[in-house]
Design a protein around this motif. Structure first.
Motif, short mmCIF file in Angstrom:
data_model
loop_
_atom_site.label_atom_id
_atom_site.label_comp_id
_atom_site.label_asym_id
_atom_site.label_seq_id
_atom_site.Cartn_x
_atom_site.Cartn_y
_atom_site.Cartn_z
N UNK A 28 -3.06 -11.28 -24.08
CA UNK A 28 -2.37 -12.52 -23.75
C UNK A 28 -0.94 -12.24 -23.28
N UNK A 29 -0.26 -11.34 -24.00
CA UNK A 29 1.13 -11.04 -23.69
C UNK A 29 1.26 -10.36 -22.32
N UNK A 30 0.42 -9.35 -22.06
CA UNK A 30 0.49 -8.65 -20.78
C UNK A 30 0.17 -9.60 -19.63
N UNK A 46 6.36 -5.20 -13.90
CA UNK A 46 6.75 -5.03 -15.29
C UNK A 46 5.52 -4.80 -16.17
N UNK A 47 4.47 -5.58 -15.94
CA UNK A 47 3.23 -5.40 -16.71
C UNK A 47 2.63 -4.02 -16.46
N UNK A 48 2.64 -3.56 -15.20
CA UNK A 48 2.10 -2.24 -14.87
C UNK A 48 2.91 -1.14 -15.54
N UNK A 49 4.24 -1.28 -15.54
CA UNK A 49 5.10 -0.27 -16.17
C UNK A 49 4.80 -0.14 -17.66
N UNK A 50 4.61 -1.27 -18.33
CA UNK A 50 4.33 -1.25 -19.77
C UNK A 50 2.97 -0.62 -20.03
N UNK A 51 1.96 -1.01 -19.25
CA UNK A 51 0.63 -0.45 -19.46
C UNK A 51 0.60 1.06 -19.19
N UNK A 52 1.47 1.54 -18.32
CA UNK A 52 1.53 2.99 -18.07
C UNK A 52 1.84 3.78 -19.33
N UNK A 53 2.52 3.14 -20.28
CA UNK A 53 2.93 3.83 -21.50
C UNK A 53 1.98 3.58 -22.67
N UNK A 54 0.94 2.80 -22.44
CA UNK A 54 -0.03 2.56 -23.51
C UNK A 54 -0.88 3.79 -23.73
N UNK A 55 -1.38 3.97 -24.96
CA UNK A 55 -2.24 5.10 -25.27
C UNK A 55 -3.49 5.06 -24.40
N UNK A 56 -4.05 6.25 -24.14
CA UNK A 56 -5.23 6.36 -23.30
C UNK A 56 -6.34 5.45 -23.78
N UNK A 57 -6.87 4.67 -22.86
CA UNK A 57 -7.96 3.76 -23.19
C UNK A 57 -7.49 2.34 -23.44
N UNK A 58 -6.35 2.19 -24.14
CA UNK A 58 -5.84 0.84 -24.44
C UNK A 58 -5.46 0.10 -23.16
N UNK A 59 -4.86 0.84 -22.21
CA UNK A 59 -4.46 0.20 -20.96
C UNK A 59 -5.68 -0.34 -20.21
N UNK A 60 -6.78 0.42 -20.21
CA UNK A 60 -7.97 -0.01 -19.49
C UNK A 60 -8.66 -1.18 -20.18
N UNK A 61 -8.61 -1.20 -21.51
CA UNK A 61 -9.18 -2.33 -22.26
C UNK A 61 -8.45 -3.61 -21.90
N UNK A 62 -7.11 -3.54 -21.89
CA UNK A 62 -6.29 -4.72 -21.56
C UNK A 62 -6.53 -5.12 -20.11
N UNK A 120 -8.04 -11.00 -9.40
CA UNK A 120 -7.02 -10.54 -8.44
C UNK A 120 -5.76 -10.02 -9.13
N UNK A 121 -5.35 -10.69 -10.21
CA UNK A 121 -4.15 -10.24 -10.92
C UNK A 121 -4.39 -8.88 -11.56
N UNK A 122 -5.56 -8.69 -12.18
CA UNK A 122 -5.88 -7.40 -12.77
C UNK A 122 -5.86 -6.29 -11.74
N UNK A 123 -6.36 -6.57 -10.54
CA UNK A 123 -6.36 -5.58 -9.46
C UNK A 123 -4.95 -5.24 -9.02
N UNK A 124 -4.09 -6.25 -8.93
CA UNK A 124 -2.70 -6.01 -8.53
C UNK A 124 -1.97 -5.15 -9.55
N UNK A 125 -2.21 -5.41 -10.83
CA UNK A 125 -1.58 -4.59 -11.87
C UNK A 125 -2.08 -3.16 -11.77
N UNK A 126 -3.39 -2.98 -11.62
CA UNK A 126 -3.99 -1.64 -11.52
C UNK A 126 -3.40 -0.87 -10.34
N UNK A 171 2.80 -10.46 -16.57
CA UNK A 171 2.46 -10.30 -15.15
C UNK A 171 2.68 -11.57 -14.35
N UNK A 172 2.60 -12.73 -15.02
CA UNK A 172 2.75 -14.00 -14.30
C UNK A 172 4.12 -14.64 -14.52
#
Length: 328
Positions: free
Chosen positions: A152-154, A195-211, A221-227, A158-159
């Motif tokens: 929810x937070x990420x 900003x959302x992408x930068x934060x997810x870059x620092x998440x532990x392996x796997x957690x970023x992909x789950x989110x 579309x938003x998920x693709x833009x973050x990726x 992003x928005x």
């Protein structure tokens, strides 16, 4: 010696009062890094100290006073040219971020303390708080929150499209329950897809992909833009040879060998091609001799190297071209 180590040696040489005056002008993250280095530094030879002082003196001799105290100069110049009223908004935009708020105090806190502070707040409040932190600090705090809250937070980060003054004022009042701050608040541009992408870059392996997957289920579309904006270890192959060589100077052989255990062959080839043949041979031999390693150790080493790459990009030493971004 790394830049942080040289800075630590110099500050230790200055004496307490002068070192304290220098630290006052640094960001929280910089103070933490240098403080840890100072605390763990032992057996520094007289030759190393002299080398650091000589290097500093040489660099100082090549600088000028231009830029020192420029905020006041800019403010006075614009007020004389445009008048106080007209210049006010322009000065705020040029010097954005100079005002201190209660939120800034969070940058000095341990990520666990930040997570405990915002745990019971509305996700929108948490999103604004996380957007104000450094990406790695935000990622560490975020992973201490429940999974549903993290997604929810990420998504909200992003928005985010700026924060109205009244909302920022209200948030600052929440923080002011524990910290002192400046109530003269202006609209703040924080958050967004990057900003959302930068934060997810620092998440532990796997957690970023789950989110990312859960965000994609809500807003594909938003998920693709973050990726597309996330920079991962295999993206190192996109650095040019000069930039790769600069990065390799900052990375120890031990951490590099560990990180490459989980890398694509193209990345391995890119890195070894930018090393001397002897250094590349030693690296590959060490990787082979190490034997099995834990995946978590590989991911940690990769995140450490990515943090170096991102720092160098922020400093302008190298450039990172995200997906869909024009390269000059």
């Amino acid at each position: 010696m790394t830049g942080v180590q040289r800075a630590a040696v110099l500050l230790l040489s200055l004496g307490e009062s002068d070192a304290a005056e220098v630290l006052k002008h640094m960001e929280p993250k910089e103070v933490q890094k240098i403080g840890i280095t100072m605390a763990t530094m032992t057996d520094v030879s007289r030759e190393k100290v002299q080398m650091v002082i000589d290097q500093f003196s040489a660099e100082l001799g090549n600088t000028t006073s231009l830029g020192v105290g420029s905020d006041e100069y800019i403010k006075n110049m614009l007020e004389q040219a445009l008048g106080k009223d007209k210049a006010g908004n322009l000065v705020d935009r040029i010097l954005l971020g100079r005002n201190t708020t209660g939120l800034d105090a969070l940058k000095w806190m341990d990520p666990r303390a930040v997570a405990d502070l915002v745990r019971n707040e509305h996700p929108q409040i948490i999103a604004i708080v996380m957007s104000h932190l450094e990406p790695d600090q935000a990622a560490q705090a975020l992973k201490l929150l429940p999974e549903r809250t993290r997604v929810d937070v990420v998504l909200r980060i992003a928005t985010l499209d700026g924060i109205p003054p009244n909302a920022l004022n209200e948030l600052n009042e929440i923080m002011e329950r524990q910290f002192a701050g400046n109530q003269n608040l202006k609209s703040s541009n924080v958050g967004g897809v990057q900003s959302a992408a930068n934060i997810l870059n620092y998440m532990d392996g796997g957690q970023d992909q789950v989110i990312l997957k859960q965000i994609g289920d809500i807003d594909n579309p938003l998920g693709t833009r973050i990726q597309d904006l996330m920079f991962v270890f295999d993206d190192l192959v996109d650095l040019d040879d000069r930039e790769m060589q600069l990065v390799l100077r900052e990375v120890s052989g031990e951490r590099l060998g560990l990180a490459l255990r989980g890398a694509d062959n193209k990345v391995k080839e890119k890195i070894t091609r930018n090393m001397s043949s002897r250094a590349a041979e030693i690296l590959l031999e060490d990787m082979e001799a190490r034997g099995p390693v834990r995946l978590s150790d590989v991911e940690t080493a990769q995140r450490e190297i990515l943090a170096i790459v991102k720092r160098m990009a922020d400093e302008g030493t190298i450039s990172l071209g995200g997906a869909g971004e024009d390269m000059l």
